[in-house]
Design a protein around this motif. Sequence first.
Motif, mmCIF file in Angstrom:
data_model
loop_
_atom_site.group_PDB
_atom_site.id
_atom_site.type_symbol
_atom_site.label_atom_id
_atom_site.label_comp_id
_atom_site.label_asym_id
_atom_site.label_seq_id
_atom_site.Cartn_x
_atom_site.Cartn_y
_atom_site.Cartn_z
ATOM 1 N N PHE A 86 1.410 4.559 -10.878
ATOM 2 C CA PHE A 86 2.434 3.594 -10.453
ATOM 3 C C PHE A 86 2.020 2.181 -10.881
ATOM 4 O O PHE A 86 2.850 1.409 -11.377
ATOM 5 C CB PHE A 86 2.624 3.647 -8.939
ATOM 6 N N SER A 148 4.029 2.226 -3.609
ATOM 7 C CA SER A 148 3.575 3.102 -4.693
ATOM 8 C C SER A 148 3.699 4.580 -4.358
ATOM 9 O O SER A 148 3.593 5.430 -5.245
ATOM 10 C CB SER A 148 2.119 2.784 -5.046
ATOM 11 N N SER A 164 11.065 1.672 -6.060
ATOM 12 C CA SER A 164 9.812 2.217 -6.578
ATOM 13 C C SER A 164 10.043 2.969 -7.874
ATOM 14 O O SER A 164 9.127 3.101 -8.697
ATOM 15 C CB SER A 164 9.167 3.149 -5.539
#
Length: 398
Positions: A86, A148, A164
Motif C-alpha cells: 500500500f 492501509s 484506500s
Amino acid sequence: MYNPPTLLKNIYLGITQFLGVSIKQFSTEAKFVKTDKVLIISKLSKYEFEKGKHRNLNDRELEKILRNRGTDFEKLIYFHDLHNRFKENIVSTLRSMGCDVDVVNRFNCTEDNIEKADIIIPTGGDGTFLLAASKVTDNKKPVIGFNSDPNRSEGHLCLPKKYSTNIRGAIERLRMGEFEWLMRSRIRITLVVSEAENLIPNYLHDIDGESPTSVHKRKNDVKVLPVLALNEVFVGETLSARVSHLQLRLDGSTQTTNLKCSGICVCTGTGSTSWHMSINRLSTHTVAELLRLINIDATEDKDSLATILADIYNKKLIFPPDEKQMGYTIRELISAVVWPQPKGIKPRGFASKIEIKSKCFQAYLVIDGGVSFTFNDGTIALLEILPEDALRTVILRD
C-alpha cells in the motif's frame, strides 16, 4: 436611504443563493490542499516493531523466537507485506501526479521533515494518524490519513475506506477543493512540577531509537508539554489496583474536589469515540437489568428495547471533533462516607478548563495512549483547548 454596503451584501447573497453556493465557500481561507511536497508517515508494522526490539538477531533467529512465542509468523509477514504494498502504491501514485514525496516513520521523522511538507499523509490506521498528528503543533498544515488495511482496521480518523483503493481520486478532490475543513480540537497540557525528571517522556511502546521530546516553554516550574492530545489525556496510578488520589478543579472554580478513583480521563470530541466511549458505555445486559427492576420483561435480543436504549445512550456519549469543551470522566469514583470531598461532583461532564493535582504515589499523565509523563504527589496539570492548537483535517463527502 441608499446604503452601498447593504446593497452589495444583498447582491452577493442573491448571487450565491442563485448559484446554490454556500457563503462559507467564499471564505478568505484557501479551499484547496497544496500537494507539491508530501510527507508520508508510514505505519510501523508488528514485524518491524519486533525487528527493532531484537536488532542483534538476524531474520532467521527472529523468526525462531517469534514462532516459539506462539506468533503466527506467516500472518505477521502477510500484514507487513500488505502495508508495504500500500505504501509503495501511494508513493508511486503521488509521484505520477507530480508530487515531491518523502517517506518517514516514527523513528526518523524530524521537525525539518514536517516544516518542509505542504501536507502530512499518515498511512496505516488510527495509531499512525495519532503519531503523525503529534508531530504537527500548529493549525496550518493539514494531516490527511489513508487506511492501509480497510478490511481489518476501522481507521476512524482516516479518509473513508473507499479511498484506500482510489488514492488518485482523493488527491484530485483535495486539489480541487471538493472537501470541508475539519479543525479537530486538541488539548494543551501545562505541568507545574517540582522536579525536572517529571518532564522526561516515557513511550508506552518504546524501542531504542525513539526521538526524545523537549518542552515547548520553560518559565520557573511551569512547562507546556510538547505533545497536544488529539484523543485524550489520562491521569492515574501506574498500578491499576492502586487507588488514585487526585484533586480536581473545573473552569477556574475556587472549589477543589478531593477524589479517590481509578484515574481521570479527559477527552476531545475526536476522542469521545475511543476510550471515553469504552469507559462510559452501557451494555445491553445492564439496560435489560434496569428495565426488569421496573417490572418490564426485557430481553437482550438485537431489536429489543434494552438494545435500542443502550444504543441511544451510547451514541449520546459522542460529541463533535471541533467542540471547544473537553469531556471528563472520573473513572470508578469512590463515593463513601467523606469521599468525594466535598460531595456533589458529577462523575462525568464538560469543562473548558480542567486543573488536576496529584496526591498519587506512582502515577503518570498519558497522552493519546502513546507518551506519558510522571504525575506524582504535588504535580499539577492544567488542561485547556485553544484555537491555535487545533489539527487541520478534511471531510470528503460522497
